[in-house]
Design an enzyme around this catalytic site. Structure first.
Site, PDB file in Angstrom:
ATOM      1  N   ASP A 127      -7.386 -31.900  39.355  1.00  0.00           N
ATOM      2  CA  ASP A 127      -6.439 -31.541  38.191  1.00  0.00           C
ATOM      3  C   ASP A 127      -5.362 -30.800  38.866  1.00  0.00           C
ATOM      4  O   ASP A 127      -5.482 -30.316  39.867  1.00  0.00           O
ATOM      5  CB  ASP A 127      -7.164 -30.804  37.206  1.00  0.00           C
ATOM      6  CG  ASP A 127      -6.818 -30.890  35.560  1.00  0.00           C
ATOM      7  OD1 ASP A 127      -5.582 -31.593  35.782  1.00  0.00           O
ATOM      8  OD2 ASP A 127      -7.324 -30.349  34.593  1.00  0.00           O
ATOM      9  N   ASP A 128      -4.137 -30.678  38.060  1.00  0.00           N
ATOM     10  CA  ASP A 128      -3.276 -29.786  38.498  1.00  0.00           C
ATOM     11  C   ASP A 128      -3.218 -28.486  38.342  1.00  0.00           C
ATOM     12  O   ASP A 128      -2.993 -27.785  39.302  1.00  0.00           O
ATOM     13  CB  ASP A 128      -1.809 -30.545  37.795  1.00  0.00           C
ATOM     14  CG  ASP A 128      -2.013 -30.133  36.330  1.00  0.00           C
ATOM     15  OD1 ASP A 128      -3.003 -29.986  35.627  1.00  0.00           O
ATOM     16  OD2 ASP A 128      -1.038 -30.096  35.631  1.00  0.00           O
ATOM     17  N   ASP A 163      -6.390 -23.037  34.357  1.00  0.00           N
ATOM     18  CA  ASP A 163      -5.707 -21.759  33.701  1.00  0.00           C
ATOM     19  C   ASP A 163      -6.819 -21.115  33.071  1.00  0.00           C
ATOM     20  O   ASP A 163      -7.192 -20.103  33.988  1.00  0.00           O
ATOM     21  CB  ASP A 163      -4.867 -22.371  32.842  1.00  0.00           C
ATOM     22  CG  ASP A 163      -3.797 -21.350  32.252  1.00  0.00           C
ATOM     23  OD1 ASP A 163      -4.284 -20.201  31.937  1.00  0.00           O
ATOM     24  OD2 ASP A 163      -2.886 -21.642  31.897  1.00  0.00           O
TER      25      ASP A 163
HETATM   26  O1  LIG Z   1      -7.880 -24.271  32.249  1.00  0.00           O
HETATM   27  P1  LIG Z   1      -7.432 -24.624  30.783  1.00  0.00           P
HETATM   28  O2  LIG Z   1      -6.774 -23.305  30.216  1.00  0.00           O
HETATM   29  O3  LIG Z   1      -8.153 -25.543  30.436  1.00  0.00           O
HETATM   30  O4  LIG Z   1      -5.774 -25.308  31.303  1.00  0.00           O
HETATM   31  C1  LIG Z   1      -5.629 -26.433  32.411  1.00  0.00           C
HETATM   32  C2  LIG Z   1      -5.667 -27.786  31.610  1.00  0.00           C
HETATM   33  O5  LIG Z   1      -4.386 -27.429  30.850  1.00  0.00           O
HETATM   34  C3  LIG Z   1      -3.553 -28.455  31.262  1.00  0.00           C
HETATM   35  O6  LIG Z   1      -3.615 -29.953  30.602  1.00  0.00           O
HETATM   36  P2  LIG Z   1      -3.095 -29.957  29.091  1.00  0.00           P
HETATM   37  O7  LIG Z   1      -4.089 -29.513  28.170  1.00  0.00           O
HETATM   38  O8  LIG Z   1      -1.842 -29.101  29.108  1.00  0.00           O
HETATM   39  O9  LIG Z   1      -3.014 -31.493  28.792  1.00  0.00           O
HETATM   40  P3  LIG Z   1      -2.059 -32.618  29.769  1.00  0.00           P
HETATM   41  O10 LIG Z   1      -2.625 -32.354  31.219  1.00  0.00           O
HETATM   42  O11 LIG Z   1      -2.315 -33.874  29.153  1.00  0.00           O
HETATM   43  O12 LIG Z   1      -0.657 -32.341  29.279  1.00  0.00           O
HETATM   44  C4  LIG Z   1      -4.037 -28.983  32.833  1.00  0.00           C
HETATM   45  O13 LIG Z   1      -3.794 -30.271  33.192  1.00  0.00           O
HETATM   46  C5  LIG Z   1      -5.376 -28.721  32.688  1.00  0.00           C
HETATM   47  O14 LIG Z   1      -6.205 -29.980  32.582  1.00  0.00           O
END
Ligand SMILES: O=P(O)(O)OC[C@H]1O[C@H](OP(=O)(O)OP(=O)(O)O)[C@H](O)[C@@H]1O
Length: 175
Positions: A108-109, A112
């Site tokens: 994953d990127d 958070d």
């Molecule tokens: O640790 P967390 O609080 O769960 O956040 C991290 C997640 O949030 C982002 O995805 P997002 O929900 O923005 O969806 P996307 O990647 O499809 O834009 C990111 O790519 C992770 O998967």
């Protein structure tokens, strides 16, 4: 009693932001690839959509991995606009993969709050979880990451942004 850190209670916990450029992201993905290469051979990559797709492609190129799958999870209940409120919605699965993840890389990127990573790890407990960036709340959930940012920092990825004119600092109101 659990001593795990709790997510901030405020609606918008992000007080600061950073923009990650394409070259910086590419450099960080190469570094991540180096670390993952040292850890051994991988059966394949499971990208967490959508943010994991770009780093997964870059790691796949570096480690010569052709077998790539996805887990697709969405935060519902989020407001439009890509802001901090995206962290608040309910998690819903669109697709997962079978097995326990042994020998696979989950990519994953960003980790958070760690909520997405925790949910994915529950379905694939033996996969190695790698992310480019981590924040303190998510850090315990990830096996390998490149850079840590403060919990309050909102990260704009290169695909979130555009080049545009910015007024000189001296001409801005309220400076
Ligand atoms: O640790 P967390 O609080 O769960 O956040 C991290 C997640 O949030 C982002 O995805 P997002 O929900 O923005 O969806 P996307 O990647 O499809 O834009 C990111 O790519 C992770 O998967």
């Amino acid at each position: 009693m659990s001593t795990e850190p709790k997510p901030p209670a405020t609606a918008n916990p992000y007080r600061d932001e950073i923009v990650i450029s394409w070259p910086e992201l590419h450099r960080d993905a190469r570094y991540l690839s180096h670390v993952l290469h040292q850890l051994g051979e991988w059966k394949g990559i499971i990208a967490i959509t959508r943010g994991g797709l770009v780093p997964a492609a870059l790691v796949a190129r570096e480690l010569d991995i052709r077998l790539i799958d996805t887990v697709c999870v969405v935060s519902y209940g989020a407001a439009e606009g890509g802001g901090a409120e995206q962290r608040q919605g309910e998690l819903r699965w669109l697709k997962t993969v079978s097995g326990d993840g042994a020998g696979w890389l989950l990519i994953d990127d960003l980790v958070d709050t760690g909520r997405t990573a925790k949910a994915v790890r529950e379905t694939l407990p033996k996969a190695h979880f790698a992310a480019l960036y981590a924040k303190p709340l998510g850090r315990p959930v990830v096996d390998t990451f490149v850079k840590e940012f403060k919990q309050e920092k909102w990260i704009y990825f290169p695909w979130d942004i555009d080049y545009q004119f910015v007024s000189p600092i001296k001409s801005r109101r309220g400076k």
